[in-house]
Motif scaffolding. Sequence first.
Motif, PDB file in Angstrom:
ATOM      1  N   GLY A  28     -12.325  37.338  73.804  1.00 47.40           N
ATOM      2  CA  GLY A  28     -12.017  36.398  74.884  1.00 47.40           C
ATOM      3  C   GLY A  28     -13.269  35.829  75.522  1.00 47.40           C
ATOM      4  O   GLY A  28     -13.331  34.632  75.835  1.00 47.40           O
ATOM      5  N   THR A  29     -14.266  36.682  75.728  1.00 44.73           N
ATOM      6  CA  THR A  29     -15.530  36.212  76.296  1.00 44.73           C
ATOM      7  C   THR A  29     -16.226  35.254  75.342  1.00 44.73           C
ATOM      8  O   THR A  29     -16.708  34.193  75.747  1.00 44.73           O
ATOM      9  CB  THR A  29     -16.439  37.412  76.602  1.00 44.73           C
ATOM     10  OG1 THR A  29     -15.747  38.328  77.456  1.00 44.73           O
ATOM     11  CG2 THR A  29     -17.727  36.957  77.275  1.00 44.73           C
ATOM     12  N   TYR A  30     -16.283  35.624  74.060  1.00 47.57           N
ATOM     13  CA  TYR A  30     -16.940  34.773  73.079  1.00 47.57           C
ATOM     14  C   TYR A  30     -16.227  33.423  72.951  1.00 47.57           C
ATOM     15  O   TYR A  30     -16.876  32.382  72.835  1.00 47.57           O
ATOM     16  CB  TYR A  30     -16.995  35.464  71.718  1.00 47.57           C
ATOM     17  CG  TYR A  30     -17.761  36.760  71.717  1.00 47.57           C
ATOM     18  CD1 TYR A  30     -18.828  36.986  72.576  1.00 47.57           C
ATOM     19  CD2 TYR A  30     -17.411  37.790  70.842  1.00 47.57           C
ATOM     20  CE1 TYR A  30     -19.527  38.176  72.572  1.00 47.57           C
ATOM     21  CE2 TYR A  30     -18.115  38.986  70.823  1.00 47.57           C
ATOM     22  CZ  TYR A  30     -19.159  39.183  71.697  1.00 47.57           C
ATOM     23  OH  TYR A  30     -19.849  40.365  71.686  1.00 47.57           O
ATOM     24  N   ASP A  31     -14.914  33.436  72.989  1.00 49.21           N
ATOM     25  CA  ASP A  31     -14.177  32.166  72.891  1.00 49.21           C
ATOM     26  C   ASP A  31     -14.469  31.266  74.081  1.00 49.21           C
ATOM     27  O   ASP A  31     -14.605  30.048  73.936  1.00 49.21           O
ATOM     28  CB  ASP A  31     -12.677  32.444  72.793  1.00 49.21           C
ATOM     29  CG  ASP A  31     -12.257  32.912  71.406  1.00 49.21           C
ATOM     30  OD1 ASP A  31     -13.140  33.083  70.538  1.00 49.21           O
ATOM     31  OD2 ASP A  31     -11.045  33.117  71.197  1.00 49.21           O
TER      32      ASP A  31
ATOM     33  N   ARG B 115     -14.917  19.762  70.711  1.00 51.03           N
ATOM     34  CA  ARG B 115     -13.462  19.655  70.790  1.00 51.03           C
ATOM     35  C   ARG B 115     -12.936  20.990  71.280  1.00 51.03           C
ATOM     36  O   ARG B 115     -13.724  21.887  71.571  1.00 51.03           O
ATOM     37  CB  ARG B 115     -12.881  19.321  69.412  1.00 51.03           C
ATOM     38  CG  ARG B 115     -13.415  20.166  68.269  1.00 51.03           C
ATOM     39  CD  ARG B 115     -13.087  19.558  66.923  1.00 51.03           C
ATOM     40  NE  ARG B 115     -13.880  20.090  65.836  1.00 51.03           N
ATOM     41  CZ  ARG B 115     -13.411  20.866  64.864  1.00 51.03           C
ATOM     42  NH1 ARG B 115     -12.141  21.224  64.872  1.00 51.03           N
ATOM     43  NH2 ARG B 115     -14.193  21.273  63.899  1.00 51.03           N
ATOM     44  N   THR B 116     -11.639  21.136  71.385  1.00 51.20           N
ATOM     45  CA  THR B 116     -11.115  22.412  71.837  1.00 51.20           C
ATOM     46  C   THR B 116     -11.262  23.457  70.743  1.00 51.20           C
ATOM     47  O   THR B 116     -11.172  23.146  69.556  1.00 51.20           O
ATOM     48  CB  THR B 116      -9.627  22.299  72.210  1.00 51.20           C
ATOM     49  OG1 THR B 116      -8.870  21.989  71.046  1.00 51.20           O
ATOM     50  CG2 THR B 116      -9.407  21.244  73.273  1.00 51.20           C
ATOM     51  N   LEU B 117     -11.465  24.703  71.171  1.00 51.73           N
ATOM     52  CA  LEU B 117     -11.617  25.774  70.194  1.00 51.73           C
ATOM     53  C   LEU B 117     -10.322  25.975  69.406  1.00 51.73           C
ATOM     54  O   LEU B 117     -10.350  26.367  68.237  1.00 51.73           O
ATOM     55  CB  LEU B 117     -12.008  27.068  70.902  1.00 51.73           C
ATOM     56  CG  LEU B 117     -12.665  28.150  70.047  1.00 51.73           C
ATOM     57  CD1 LEU B 117     -13.986  27.657  69.489  1.00 51.73           C
ATOM     58  CD2 LEU B 117     -12.869  29.424  70.858  1.00 51.73           C
ATOM     59  N   ALA B 118      -9.190  25.675  70.035  1.00 49.90           N
ATOM     60  CA  ALA B 118      -7.898  25.824  69.350  1.00 49.90           C
ATOM     61  C   ALA B 118      -7.776  24.901  68.147  1.00 49.90           C
ATOM     62  O   ALA B 118      -6.989  25.157  67.231  1.00 49.90           O
ATOM     63  CB  ALA B 118      -6.761  25.567  70.328  1.00 49.90           C
ATOM     64  N   SER B 119      -8.551  23.810  68.133  1.00 47.71           N
ATOM     65  CA  SER B 119      -8.474  22.866  67.014  1.00 47.71           C
ATOM     66  C   SER B 119      -9.401  23.237  65.860  1.00 47.71           C
ATOM     67  O   SER B 119      -9.373  22.610  64.805  1.00 47.71           O
ATOM     68  CB  SER B 119      -8.823  21.457  67.501  1.00 47.71           C
ATOM     69  OG  SER B 119     -10.199  21.375  67.878  1.00 47.71           O
ATOM     70  N   VAL B 120     -10.225  24.275  66.055  1.00 45.76           N
ATOM     71  CA  VAL B 120     -11.132  24.714  64.991  1.00 45.76           C
ATOM     72  C   VAL B 120     -10.302  25.423  63.910  1.00 45.76           C
ATOM     73  O   VAL B 120      -9.380  26.187  64.205  1.00 45.76           O
ATOM     74  CB  VAL B 120     -12.206  25.666  65.553  1.00 45.76           C
ATOM     75  CG1 VAL B 120     -13.051  26.263  64.434  1.00 45.76           C
ATOM     76  CG2 VAL B 120     -13.088  24.919  66.550  1.00 45.76           C
ATOM     77  N   ASP B 121     -10.624  25.182  62.658  1.00 48.52           N
ATOM     78  CA  ASP B 121      -9.878  25.778  61.554  1.00 48.52           C
ATOM     79  C   ASP B 121      -9.799  27.299  61.703  1.00 48.52           C
ATOM     80  O   ASP B 121     -10.786  27.957  62.046  1.00 48.52           O
ATOM     81  CB  ASP B 121     -10.536  25.442  60.220  1.00 48.52           C
ATOM     82  CG  ASP B 121     -10.473  23.957  59.906  1.00 48.52           C
ATOM     83  OD1 ASP B 121      -9.649  23.259  60.526  1.00 48.52           O
ATOM     84  OD2 ASP B 121     -11.252  23.507  59.041  1.00 48.52           O
ATOM     85  N   ALA B 122      -8.622  27.839  61.388  1.00 44.36           N
ATOM     86  CA  ALA B 122      -8.374  29.273  61.585  1.00 44.36           C
ATOM     87  C   ALA B 122      -9.322  30.146  60.779  1.00 44.36           C
ATOM     88  O   ALA B 122      -9.682  31.243  61.210  1.00 44.36           O
ATOM     89  CB  ALA B 122      -6.926  29.598  61.225  1.00 44.36           C
ATOM     90  N   GLU B 123      -9.737  29.666  59.587  1.00 43.80           N
ATOM     91  CA  GLU B 123     -10.638  30.482  58.772  1.00 43.80           C
ATOM     92  C   GLU B 123     -12.088  30.420  59.263  1.00 43.80           C
ATOM     93  O   GLU B 123     -12.919  31.236  58.865  1.00 43.80           O
ATOM     94  CB  GLU B 123     -10.571  30.080  57.297  1.00 43.80           C
ATOM     95  CG  GLU B 123     -10.915  28.645  57.028  1.00 43.80           C
ATOM     96  CD  GLU B 123      -9.695  27.736  56.997  1.00 43.80           C
ATOM     97  OE1 GLU B 123      -9.675  26.804  56.181  1.00 43.80           O
ATOM     98  OE2 GLU B 123      -8.761  27.968  57.792  1.00 43.80           O
TER      99      GLU B 123
END
Length: 486
Positions: free
Chosen positions: A87-90, A99-107
């Motif tokens: 959580g801290t790293y995110d 962009r948002t971290l949620a849009s970064v590819d899952a892999e």
Amino acid sequence: MSEQSRSPYRRPRHGSRPGQGGAQGGAAQAKPRDPARRVAYDVLRAVDQRDAYANLLLPALLNERGISGRDAALATELTYGTLRLQGTYDAIMETCVDRTLASVDAEVLPVLRLGAHQLLSTKIPPHAAVSATVDLARRVVGHHRARFANAVLRKVAARDLDAWTEVIAPDRAVDPSGYLSVVHSHPRWVVKELARALGERSSTGLVETERLLVAHNERPKVTLMAKPGRATVADLVAVGAEPTPYSPFGAQLPEGDPGTIREIRQGRAAVQDEASQLVALALTRVDVHGRDELWLDMCAGPGGKAGLLASLAGKGEARLVASEVQPARAGLVARAVHRAPRDAGRAIAADGTRPAWRPGVFDRVLVDAPCTGLGALRRRPESRWRRTENSAADLAPLQHDLLVNAVEAVRPGGVVAYVTCSPHLDETDGVVRRVLAERDDLTLLRAADLLDGVPDLAAGEDGRYVQFWPHRHGTDAMFLALLRRS
């Protein structure tokens, strides 16, 4: 290699900038194919995408790939350290991507998190951490996304963890839950529920809640249980363990793999948290007013408490029926109770909500109910990211039904132990109160009286529950309520 094994790579949570002091014995230099980072990546990816549990998958992969020694220690540190502070790293990386971290590819996310952990929480020099992580990225996600990882990690490396905390964390005085959530890497709702269980309000600054969150992010020792009549604590001490402070059957392994211990291999001892040992022991200490011949462990998988109860039953005149709804886990239970004294343990595959036994036949019943697992965040850090704010409410009906059936299974004068590995009030006090309100044949006993050698246990109204805490007792946050049927 156990998760609790000592790692030479980790640095203190606060202190000097990453990399000061140099590499540890060349640990920063990637070996061919870098097995440690690759296995850590594979575990993180499986945890994120397949709901795998790191404590089960990592040892299996280390064994399958023949990884041992320093590589296994590094893989262990990278895996669990990354999961704990995810959580801290995110929150940090949110400021480092366009962009948002949620849009970064899952892999790609596991690569970034692994890199952030090396940069911010280990002694690996920054240039080596970035280089090794980018090389891993090339192998697992390709050259194009490796360039993206390189750019993000170079931004992360611009500050140490303390400096990043000042940038990303809310003002503690204004938003204490938000501050603790970011700094100690727990979802905000988890922070609030833990504070509620501890009886703390935001206006107090959540001092004890912070102590609990810190304990969740520390590496716990492996706790062992010597099965009564089959092994002793002295046997475990002889192979390097240390007696636990409270359980007469417990010993802690400072480091190393418990699977190498003869008593573990032979099934005469098992890995089991001290609080789990003590809640089972408390049930056996209650006076059941009459015969004491037949016990039930209603949700027994994977068999830790059943193994202890079967051994204790066998040392007396009782027998244990250990029930587990999932056949595969019932097989684990069967192995856990195998060779109990007098063959006192029997495992069956049965659903506690649709009892396979007649009502009112058992003298003691343990119902270790399925729960959110918020009490075991030291050992299963991924659980904090896997559960949601509604998880406890979703589980409460099942917990209620299991407790009702446990009460129906016990005879008048007998005792039920309701246990959860969660301090969440909706799973503990809420469930017990509801069942007590529905029935007039139950008495809530003072559970802490059965464990009078353990301090600061009493919880709930009139202190009738037992609540263990990692920061107080060095155990999982196990809850116990004892109810006698009249």
